[in-house]
Design an enzyme around this catalytic site. Sequence first.
Site, PDB file in Angstrom:
ATOM      1  N   SER A 243       0.829  -1.193   0.000  1.00  0.00           N
ATOM      2  CA  SER A 243       0.000   0.000   0.000  1.00  0.00           C
ATOM      3  C   SER A 243       0.875   1.259   0.000  1.00  0.00           C
ATOM      4  O   SER A 243       1.708   1.415  -0.880  1.00  0.00           O
ATOM      5  CB  SER A 243      -0.964  -0.047   1.189  1.00  0.00           C
ATOM      6  N   ASP A 470      -8.850  -4.269  -5.849  1.00  0.00           N
ATOM      7  CA  ASP A 470      -8.316  -3.679  -4.624  1.00  0.00           C
ATOM      8  C   ASP A 470      -9.038  -2.363  -4.361  1.00  0.00           C
ATOM      9  O   ASP A 470      -9.104  -1.499  -5.227  1.00  0.00           O
ATOM     10  CB  ASP A 470      -6.810  -3.419  -4.799  1.00  0.00           C
ATOM     11  N   HIS A 498      -7.324  -5.977  -0.411  1.00  0.00           N
ATOM     12  CA  HIS A 498      -6.225  -5.016  -0.467  1.00  0.00           C
ATOM     13  C   HIS A 498      -4.891  -5.735  -0.373  1.00  0.00           C
ATOM     14  O   HIS A 498      -4.609  -6.399   0.631  1.00  0.00           O
ATOM     15  CB  HIS A 498      -6.378  -4.028   0.685  1.00  0.00           C
TER      16      HIS A 498
END
Length: 529
Positions: A243, A470, A498
């Site tokens: 991320s 995602d 995610h």
Amino acid sequence: MATSRLLRTSAAALAATALLISGCSSGSSSPDGETSAGGNTEAGAQRPAAGSTLEPLASSTPGNLRPYYDQKLTWRPCGVSGFECATMKAPLDYAKPGAGNDLKLAVARKKSTGPGRRIGSLLVNPGGPGASAIDYLQQYAPQPAAVRARYDMVAMDPRGVARSAPVECLSNKQMDRYTEVDQTPDTAAETTKLVSAYRAFAKGCEAQSGKLLPHVSTVETSRDMDVLRAILGDPKLNYVGASYGTLIGATYAGLYPSRVGRMVLDGAMDPELDSRATNLEQTAGFNTAFTSFAADCIKQKDCPLGTKSTADAGRQLSALFKKLDAHPAATGQERKLTESLATTGVIAAMYDQRAWPVLREYLAQAKAGDGRGLLTLSDSYYERDPNGTYSNQMYANPAVNCLDLAPAFRDPAQARAAVPAFRKASPVFGETFAWSALNCAYWPVKPTGTAHRIEAKGAAPILVVGTTRDPATPYIWAKALAAQLSSATLLTYEGDGHTAYGRGSDCIDTAINTYLLDGTVPPKGKRCK
């Protein structure tokens, strides 16, 4: 509770509604959540044109930084079996090192276990901004024994985060009130209250962390990582970032391309987007994730959003939010489930499809007037413990985001004008995300960063990983970052949730582990299901 552990594992790299990294997708969406390159976004706006390119720093270490690069760490046991901890020094301001304002950054490691030749150190970061890399390392990452055997596993809490000079802003009670503020203002009075909340939050951060706030940028964190690399004795940086951790890693590659070792960027961010585009594209990412959840939900007997269609499920969820806006639900405690807390709870469950059955249960409870379940999800997302204590993740998050990019909107009028575009990107979440993007307008420190390309010419092969549905880091971002980085290979996971590594796909895990262990990237265009 299992739900809390699940969400902290999958959402360690996030912000929360009022503090989002947010956004929508370029081009029209296909059923698996992919988007076409270029063209119009789902919200009807053009992606920003290419801006400047991040230039590398000098390959030699400046003399005034040598004391940092040459320092020795004192390792000690730190409460978790097999792990050692240490503290490293970094300059508060890289433009003025050695000025008596050094930061103390927390580092942890677990030495390679063997068998096999030790490759070096492998730094990990779960993102955020604001997630603790040390907590992530000690509790969850990485699972593969083969990787642990060959690398010293290392984590550094970034500046401003957790154990590393944490940014502080509000008391726990103040944070409770902040998370309850209506983020879909219907009247001038509600708009004023939301703006007042953003101002009070920023003022609290300035009062408690004013000296630190100008120095928690992604560039500075990436420079800290290079200091740590040198201290550990590694000629190149081996790194797994998830991320927002992908932005740290990509920034490092742009600044130090010749020092890139084996680098995995999972759930990639696109550094070329400005704040508004980032928010808009993330908004559409959550819409893609919700549509996937809704498609599964309407097939289940216990779906609390009906069985007609995904569009109808969205309308029913919006109706629940509207009901909670007018009449917050009881939770068995002083706090009630407001619309904003309920929205955060639903958003939290979008990060991992394993949370979908729990979300169905909690939505049914909320429709019946019981808000305890969704409040539990919201608290997990905000990292609020049962005793009412918050971690500093939601303070570090805007501190980094508001420093890295100029605000998406300058005032409430701009945010309100953008609501239709955000609603088009997500009928369910769009209005909330639009108003959430206003928070940086009141930040006490001017941004030092801008949107830019990262090419990292001359870097060793980098592996970029993207998940087609995602929510937080839309797949279009992984494609964009892979296209920017001169040595990148894109690995695609066709699925929900995610990030992809360590989340159940043998295909993904094998490809990444092979790369980490012998440096072989997967073939171009490789896709996993």
